[in-house]
Design an enzyme around this catalytic site. Structure first.
Site, PDB file in Angstrom:
ATOM      1  N   ASN A   9     -44.714  46.703  -3.358  1.00 59.44           N
ATOM      2  CA  ASN A   9     -44.433  48.095  -2.997  1.00 59.44           C
ATOM      3  C   ASN A   9     -42.964  48.335  -3.313  1.00 59.44           C
ATOM      4  O   ASN A   9     -42.089  47.916  -2.558  1.00 59.44           O
ATOM      5  CB  ASN A   9     -44.722  48.297  -1.493  1.00 59.44           C
ATOM      6  CG  ASN A   9     -44.321  49.674  -1.015  1.00 59.44           C
ATOM      7  OD1 ASN A   9     -44.022  50.560  -1.825  1.00 59.44           O
ATOM      8  ND2 ASN A   9     -44.304  49.864   0.299  1.00 59.44           N
ATOM      9  N   LYS A  11     -41.349  51.027  -3.349  1.00 61.84           N
ATOM     10  CA  LYS A  11     -40.753  52.149  -2.594  1.00 61.84           C
ATOM     11  C   LYS A  11     -39.940  53.031  -3.552  1.00 61.84           C
ATOM     12  O   LYS A  11     -40.325  53.155  -4.714  1.00 61.84           O
ATOM     13  CB  LYS A  11     -39.924  51.615  -1.425  1.00 61.84           C
ATOM     14  CG  LYS A  11     -40.731  50.611  -0.581  1.00 61.84           C
ATOM     15  CD  LYS A  11     -40.112  50.254   0.712  1.00 61.84           C
ATOM     16  CE  LYS A  11     -41.011  49.229   1.417  1.00 61.84           C
ATOM     17  NZ  LYS A  11     -40.533  48.885   2.745  1.00 61.84           N
ATOM     18  N   HIS A  97     -48.425  54.162   4.847  1.00 65.71           N
ATOM     19  CA  HIS A  97     -47.322  53.221   5.071  1.00 65.71           C
ATOM     20  C   HIS A  97     -46.484  53.703   6.261  1.00 65.71           C
ATOM     21  O   HIS A  97     -46.333  54.900   6.477  1.00 65.71           O
ATOM     22  CB  HIS A  97     -46.465  53.136   3.803  1.00 65.71           C
ATOM     23  CG  HIS A  97     -45.461  52.027   3.874  1.00 65.71           C
ATOM     24  ND1 HIS A  97     -44.272  52.161   4.558  1.00 65.71           N
ATOM     25  CD2 HIS A  97     -45.487  50.763   3.392  1.00 65.71           C
ATOM     26  CE1 HIS A  97     -43.610  51.011   4.483  1.00 65.71           C
ATOM     27  NE2 HIS A  97     -44.332  50.150   3.778  1.00 65.71           N
ATOM     28  N   GLU A  99     -43.457  53.958   6.689  1.00 67.99           N
ATOM     29  CA  GLU A  99     -42.358  54.873   6.336  1.00 67.99           C
ATOM     30  C   GLU A  99     -42.881  56.296   6.159  1.00 67.99           C
ATOM     31  O   GLU A  99     -42.189  57.264   6.455  1.00 67.99           O
ATOM     32  CB  GLU A  99     -41.639  54.369   5.080  1.00 67.99           C
ATOM     33  CG  GLU A  99     -40.796  53.138   5.408  1.00 67.99           C
ATOM     34  CD  GLU A  99     -40.629  52.146   4.272  1.00 67.99           C
ATOM     35  OE1 GLU A  99     -40.886  52.492   3.106  1.00 67.99           O
ATOM     36  OE2 GLU A  99     -40.246  50.989   4.564  1.00 67.99           O
ATOM     37  N   GLU A 169     -49.072  45.725   8.688  1.00 68.95           N
ATOM     38  CA  GLU A 169     -47.631  45.622   8.516  1.00 68.95           C
ATOM     39  C   GLU A 169     -46.929  45.964   9.825  1.00 68.95           C
ATOM     40  O   GLU A 169     -46.694  47.150  10.112  1.00 68.95           O
ATOM     41  CB  GLU A 169     -47.154  46.598   7.440  1.00 68.95           C
ATOM     42  CG  GLU A 169     -47.733  46.345   6.068  1.00 68.95           C
ATOM     43  CD  GLU A 169     -46.834  46.902   4.975  1.00 68.95           C
ATOM     44  OE1 GLU A 169     -46.435  46.136   4.110  1.00 68.95           O
ATOM     45  OE2 GLU A 169     -46.509  48.102   5.016  1.00 68.95           O
ATOM     46  N   GLY A 175     -38.754  45.113   6.107  1.00 70.13           N
ATOM     47  CA  GLY A 175     -37.380  45.243   5.631  1.00 70.13           C
ATOM     48  C   GLY A 175     -36.344  44.635   6.566  1.00 70.13           C
ATOM     49  O   GLY A 175     -35.150  44.874   6.410  1.00 70.13           O
ATOM     50  N   SER A 215     -41.545  41.618   5.337  1.00 70.19           N
ATOM     51  CA  SER A 215     -40.616  40.531   4.990  1.00 70.19           C
ATOM     52  C   SER A 215     -41.302  39.298   4.416  1.00 70.19           C
ATOM     53  O   SER A 215     -40.876  38.166   4.663  1.00 70.19           O
ATOM     54  CB  SER A 215     -39.753  40.155   6.205  1.00 70.19           C
ATOM     55  OG  SER A 215     -38.961  41.256   6.589  1.00 70.19           O
TER      56      SER A 215
HETATM   57  P1  PGA Z   1     -40.749  44.359   3.104  1.00 74.03           P
HETATM   58  O1  PGA Z   1     -41.634  45.679   3.025  1.00 74.03           O
HETATM   59  O2  PGA Z   1     -41.472  43.289   2.363  1.00 74.03           O
HETATM   60  O3  PGA Z   1     -39.433  44.735   2.447  1.00 74.03           O
HETATM   61  O4  PGA Z   1     -40.581  44.027   4.544  1.00 74.03           O
HETATM   62  C1  PGA Z   1     -43.032  45.613   3.102  1.00 74.03           C
HETATM   63  C2  PGA Z   1     -43.590  47.004   3.010  1.00 74.03           C
HETATM   64  O5  PGA Z   1     -42.970  47.934   3.520  1.00 74.03           O
HETATM   65  O6  PGA Z   1     -44.674  47.227   2.431  1.00 74.03           O
END
Ligand code: PGA
Length: 253
Positions: A9, A11, A97, A99, A169, A175, A215
Protein backbone atom coordinates in the site's frame (compact mmCIF):
# COMPACT_ATOMS: atom_id res chain seq x y z
CA UNK A 1 -7.26 -23.46 -0.65
CA UNK A 2 -7.21 -19.79 0.17
CA UNK A 3 -4.85 -17.49 -1.63
CA UNK A 4 -1.63 -16.17 -0.10
CA UNK A 5 -1.27 -12.48 -0.80
CA UNK A 6 1.32 -9.80 -0.17
CA UNK A 7 -0.01 -6.37 -1.08
CA UNK A 8 1.92 -3.13 -0.94
CA UNK A 9 0.00 0.00 0.00
CA UNK A 10 2.01 2.92 -1.32
CA UNK A 11 -0.46 5.47 0.11
CA UNK A 12 0.23 9.03 -1.18
CA UNK A 13 3.89 8.55 -2.00
CA UNK A 14 6.24 8.69 -5.03
CA UNK A 15 6.49 10.74 -8.20
CA UNK A 16 5.64 9.01 -11.47
CA UNK A 17 9.30 8.38 -12.23
CA UNK A 18 10.00 7.01 -8.74
CA UNK A 19 6.94 4.77 -9.02
CA UNK A 20 8.21 3.31 -12.30
CA UNK A 21 11.68 2.71 -10.86
CA UNK A 22 10.28 1.02 -7.74
CA UNK A 23 8.04 -1.19 -9.89
CA UNK A 24 10.86 -2.29 -12.18
CA UNK A 25 13.08 -3.06 -9.20
CA UNK A 26 10.35 -5.17 -7.60
CA UNK A 27 9.72 -6.97 -10.90
CA UNK A 28 13.40 -7.73 -11.34
CA UNK A 29 13.89 -8.93 -7.77
CA UNK A 30 10.77 -11.04 -7.41
CA UNK A 31 11.63 -13.08 -10.49
CA UNK A 32 9.80 -16.35 -10.21
CA UNK A 33 8.64 -15.78 -6.64
CA UNK A 34 5.59 -13.71 -7.52
CA UNK A 35 2.67 -15.58 -8.94
CA UNK A 36 3.81 -19.04 -7.96
CA UNK A 37 1.95 -19.48 -4.72
CA UNK A 38 1.80 -15.86 -3.54
CA UNK A 39 -0.19 -13.13 -5.26
CA UNK A 40 1.79 -9.89 -5.22
CA UNK A 41 -0.22 -6.68 -5.57
CA UNK A 42 1.00 -3.09 -5.69
CA UNK A 43 -1.75 -0.70 -4.57
CA UNK A 44 -0.59 2.57 -6.04
CA UNK A 45 -1.90 6.16 -6.30
CA UNK A 46 -4.62 6.70 -8.94
CA UNK A 47 -2.50 8.72 -11.43
CA UNK A 48 0.00 5.88 -11.79
CA UNK A 49 -2.48 3.03 -12.32
CA UNK A 50 -2.40 3.03 -16.14
CA UNK A 51 1.33 3.34 -16.63
CA UNK A 52 2.19 0.79 -13.94
CA UNK A 53 -0.40 -1.65 -15.27
CA UNK A 54 1.34 -1.38 -18.65
CA UNK A 55 4.70 -1.76 -17.00
CA UNK A 56 3.84 -4.99 -15.18
CA UNK A 57 2.12 -6.30 -18.34
CA UNK A 58 1.70 -10.05 -18.12
CA UNK A 59 4.15 -10.45 -15.25
CA UNK A 60 2.74 -12.07 -12.11
CA UNK A 61 2.61 -8.71 -10.29
CA UNK A 62 -0.83 -7.14 -10.10
CA UNK A 63 -1.77 -3.48 -9.72
CA UNK A 64 -4.50 -2.29 -7.35
CA UNK A 65 -6.11 0.99 -6.32
CA UNK A 66 -6.38 2.35 -2.77
CA UNK A 67 -10.00 3.52 -2.81
CA UNK A 68 -13.00 4.05 -5.05
CA UNK A 69 -16.33 5.84 -4.95
CA UNK A 70 -19.56 4.28 -3.73
CA UNK A 71 -21.23 5.76 -6.83
CA UNK A 72 -21.15 4.28 -10.31
CA UNK A 73 -20.91 7.47 -12.40
CA UNK A 74 -21.89 11.08 -12.20
CA UNK A 75 -21.30 14.52 -10.81
CA UNK A 76 -18.86 13.63 -8.03
CA UNK A 77 -15.89 15.86 -8.73
CA UNK A 78 -12.59 14.30 -7.80
CA UNK A 79 -13.94 10.81 -7.26
CA UNK A 80 -12.92 7.60 -9.05
CA UNK A 81 -15.44 4.92 -9.99
CA UNK A 82 -14.97 1.18 -9.61
CA UNK A 83 -16.10 0.92 -13.25
CA UNK A 84 -13.21 3.16 -14.31
CA UNK A 85 -10.87 0.74 -12.54
CA UNK A 86 -12.58 -2.18 -14.22
CA UNK A 87 -12.26 -0.51 -17.63
CA UNK A 88 -8.52 -0.13 -16.95
CA UNK A 89 -8.23 -3.80 -16.01
CA UNK A 90 -7.25 -3.00 -12.42
CA UNK A 91 -8.39 -6.07 -10.47
CA UNK A 92 -7.96 -4.96 -6.83
CA UNK A 93 -9.03 -2.08 -4.62
CA UNK A 94 -8.32 -1.39 -0.94
CA UNK A 95 -11.47 -0.26 0.89
CA UNK A 96 -11.94 1.03 4.42
CA UNK A 97 -8.32 1.65 5.27
CA UNK A 98 -8.10 3.22 8.73
CA UNK A 99 -6.68 6.41 7.18
CA UNK A 100 -9.85 6.68 5.07
CA UNK A 101 -11.96 6.04 8.17
CA UNK A 102 -10.00 8.55 10.26
CA UNK A 103 -9.34 11.42 7.81
CA UNK A 104 -12.25 11.06 5.39
CA UNK A 105 -15.01 9.96 7.76
CA UNK A 106 -15.67 6.60 6.09
CA UNK A 107 -17.92 4.37 8.19
CA UNK A 108 -19.45 0.92 7.92
CA UNK A 109 -22.53 2.10 6.05
CA UNK A 110 -20.51 3.86 3.37
CA UNK A 111 -18.08 0.96 3.14
CA UNK A 112 -20.92 -1.50 2.59
CA UNK A 113 -21.89 0.60 -0.48
CA UNK A 114 -18.30 0.76 -1.71
CA UNK A 115 -17.99 -3.00 -1.36
CA UNK A 116 -21.20 -3.39 -3.40
CA UNK A 117 -20.04 -1.12 -6.22
CA UNK A 118 -16.65 -2.85 -6.34
CA UNK A 119 -18.26 -6.27 -6.52
CA UNK A 120 -20.66 -5.07 -9.21
CA UNK A 121 -17.62 -3.93 -11.20
CA UNK A 122 -15.99 -7.33 -10.66
CA UNK A 123 -13.16 -6.00 -8.51
CA UNK A 124 -11.67 -7.84 -5.58
CA UNK A 125 -11.80 -5.59 -2.53
CA UNK A 126 -9.19 -5.69 0.18
CA UNK A 127 -11.41 -4.68 3.08
CA UNK A 128 -9.56 -3.23 6.09
CA UNK A 129 -10.64 -3.45 9.69
CA UNK A 130 -8.84 -2.90 12.98
CA UNK A 131 -9.06 -1.22 16.34
CA UNK A 132 -7.43 1.97 17.65
CA UNK A 133 -5.16 1.80 20.69
CA UNK A 134 -7.84 3.02 23.14
CA UNK A 135 -10.09 0.12 22.15
CA UNK A 136 -7.27 -2.42 22.46
CA UNK A 137 -6.49 -1.04 25.92
CA UNK A 138 -10.15 -1.22 26.92
CA UNK A 139 -10.15 -4.88 25.86
CA UNK A 140 -13.08 -4.49 23.43
CA UNK A 141 -11.03 -4.96 20.24
CA UNK A 142 -12.61 -8.25 19.21
CA UNK A 143 -16.07 -6.79 19.55
CA UNK A 144 -15.20 -3.72 17.46
CA UNK A 145 -13.51 -5.66 14.66
CA UNK A 146 -16.43 -8.10 14.49
CA UNK A 147 -18.77 -5.14 14.23
CA UNK A 148 -16.68 -3.54 11.43
CA UNK A 149 -16.81 -6.82 9.48
CA UNK A 150 -20.56 -7.16 10.04
CA UNK A 151 -21.40 -3.59 9.03
CA UNK A 152 -19.50 -3.68 5.76
CA UNK A 153 -19.75 -7.32 4.68
CA UNK A 154 -22.57 -9.28 6.27
CA UNK A 155 -25.16 -8.20 3.70
CA UNK A 156 -23.19 -10.07 1.02
CA UNK A 157 -24.06 -13.50 -0.30
CA UNK A 158 -21.64 -16.41 0.22
CA UNK A 159 -20.59 -16.16 -3.43
CA UNK A 160 -19.89 -12.45 -3.05
CA UNK A 161 -17.91 -12.65 0.18
CA UNK A 162 -15.54 -15.11 -1.46
CA UNK A 163 -14.44 -12.20 -3.68
CA UNK A 164 -13.42 -10.10 -0.69
CA UNK A 165 -10.03 -10.20 1.00
CA UNK A 166 -10.02 -9.06 4.63
CA UNK A 167 -7.06 -7.14 6.05
CA UNK A 168 -6.77 -6.88 9.82
CA UNK A 169 -4.80 -3.74 10.58
CA UNK A 170 -4.68 -2.64 14.20
CA UNK A 171 -4.52 1.16 13.99
CA UNK A 172 -1.88 1.33 16.74
CA UNK A 173 0.46 -0.75 14.56
CA UNK A 174 0.11 1.26 11.35
CA UNK A 175 3.18 3.33 10.54
CA UNK A 176 4.31 3.18 14.16
CA UNK A 177 6.95 0.46 13.96
CA UNK A 178 4.96 -1.33 16.68
CA UNK A 179 3.81 -4.62 15.13
CA UNK A 180 1.20 -6.84 16.70
CA UNK A 181 2.85 -9.98 18.00
CA UNK A 182 2.28 -13.09 15.93
CA UNK A 183 0.00 -14.33 18.73
CA UNK A 184 -2.08 -11.12 18.74
CA UNK A 185 -2.41 -11.32 14.94
CA UNK A 186 -3.32 -15.01 14.98
CA UNK A 187 -5.88 -14.51 17.76
CA UNK A 188 -7.70 -11.74 15.91
CA UNK A 189 -7.54 -13.51 12.55
CA UNK A 190 -9.09 -16.58 14.16
CA UNK A 191 -11.84 -14.38 15.65
CA UNK A 192 -12.55 -12.86 12.23
CA UNK A 193 -12.62 -16.25 10.51
CA UNK A 194 -14.91 -17.67 13.18
CA UNK A 195 -17.21 -14.70 12.80
CA UNK A 196 -17.31 -15.19 9.02
CA UNK A 197 -18.01 -18.89 9.64
CA UNK A 198 -20.92 -18.04 11.94
CA UNK A 199 -22.58 -16.22 9.04
CA UNK A 200 -21.41 -18.11 5.97
CA UNK A 201 -20.37 -21.52 7.30
CA UNK A 202 -16.91 -22.95 7.87
CA UNK A 203 -16.21 -23.94 4.28
CA UNK A 204 -16.73 -20.39 2.97
CA UNK A 205 -14.75 -18.84 5.85
CA UNK A 206 -11.86 -21.19 5.07
CA UNK A 207 -11.68 -19.76 1.55
CA UNK A 208 -11.35 -16.12 2.60
CA UNK A 209 -7.84 -14.71 2.76
CA UNK A 210 -7.17 -12.63 5.87
CA UNK A 211 -4.08 -10.42 5.67
CA UNK A 212 -2.27 -8.76 8.54
CA UNK A 213 -1.17 -5.13 8.23
CA UNK A 214 0.66 -2.78 10.58
CA UNK A 215 4.45 -2.28 10.52
CA UNK A 216 5.13 -5.51 8.63
CA UNK A 217 8.81 -5.62 7.64
CA UNK A 218 11.36 -8.10 6.35
CA UNK A 219 12.29 -9.08 9.92
CA UNK A 220 8.86 -9.83 11.35
CA UNK A 221 7.08 -11.09 8.21
CA UNK A 222 8.07 -14.72 8.46
CA UNK A 223 6.82 -15.19 12.01
CA UNK A 224 3.53 -13.46 11.20
CA UNK A 225 3.06 -15.45 8.00
CA UNK A 226 3.51 -18.81 9.70
CA UNK A 227 0.37 -18.22 11.81
CA UNK A 228 -2.33 -20.58 10.51
CA UNK A 229 -4.93 -17.85 10.00
CA UNK A 230 -2.58 -15.20 8.57
CA UNK A 231 -2.73 -15.52 4.79
CA UNK A 232 -0.36 -12.70 3.96
CA UNK A 233 0.25 -9.04 4.56
CA UNK A 234 -0.82 -5.53 3.64
CA UNK A 235 2.41 -3.58 3.76
CA UNK A 236 2.69 0.22 3.96
CA UNK A 237 6.08 1.82 4.68
CA UNK A 238 8.12 -1.28 3.86
CA UNK A 239 6.49 -1.54 0.41
CA UNK A 240 8.21 1.69 -0.64
CA UNK A 241 11.63 0.01 -0.58
CA UNK A 242 12.09 -2.67 -3.23
CA UNK A 243 14.54 -4.91 -1.33
CA UNK A 244 12.48 -4.85 1.87
CA UNK A 245 9.21 -5.51 0.05
CA UNK A 246 10.61 -8.39 -1.97
CA UNK A 247 12.07 -9.93 1.18
CA UNK A 248 8.57 -9.79 2.70
CA UNK A 249 7.18 -11.53 -0.41
CA UNK A 250 9.87 -14.19 -0.06
CA UNK A 251 8.98 -14.69 3.62
CA UNK A 252 5.54 -15.89 2.50
CA UNK A 253 6.17 -19.53 1.81
P1 PGA B 1 2.54 0.22 7.63
O1 PGA B 1 1.13 0.49 6.96
O2 PGA B 1 3.06 -1.06 7.08
O3 PGA B 1 3.39 1.42 7.24
O4 PGA B 1 2.32 0.15 9.10
C1 PGA B 1 0.24 -0.56 6.70
C2 PGA B 1 -1.01 0.00 6.08
O5 PGA B 1 -1.42 1.10 6.44
O6 PGA B 1 -1.64 -0.64 5.21
Amino acid sequence: MRQKIVAGNWKMNKTEEEAQILTSEIMAMTGDEAGTSTTVILCVPFPFLGSLRNQVGNSPIKIGAQNCSEHQWGAYTGEVSAWMLKSMKIPYVILGHSERRQYFGEDGKLLAKKIDTSLAADLISIFCCGEPLSVREAGTHEQLVKQQVEEALFHLSAEQIKKVVVAYEPVWAIGTGKTATAQQAQDMHAVIRKHLASKYGGAVAEEISILYGGSVNAKNAQELFTCPDVDGGLVGGASLKSREFVDIVKAMK
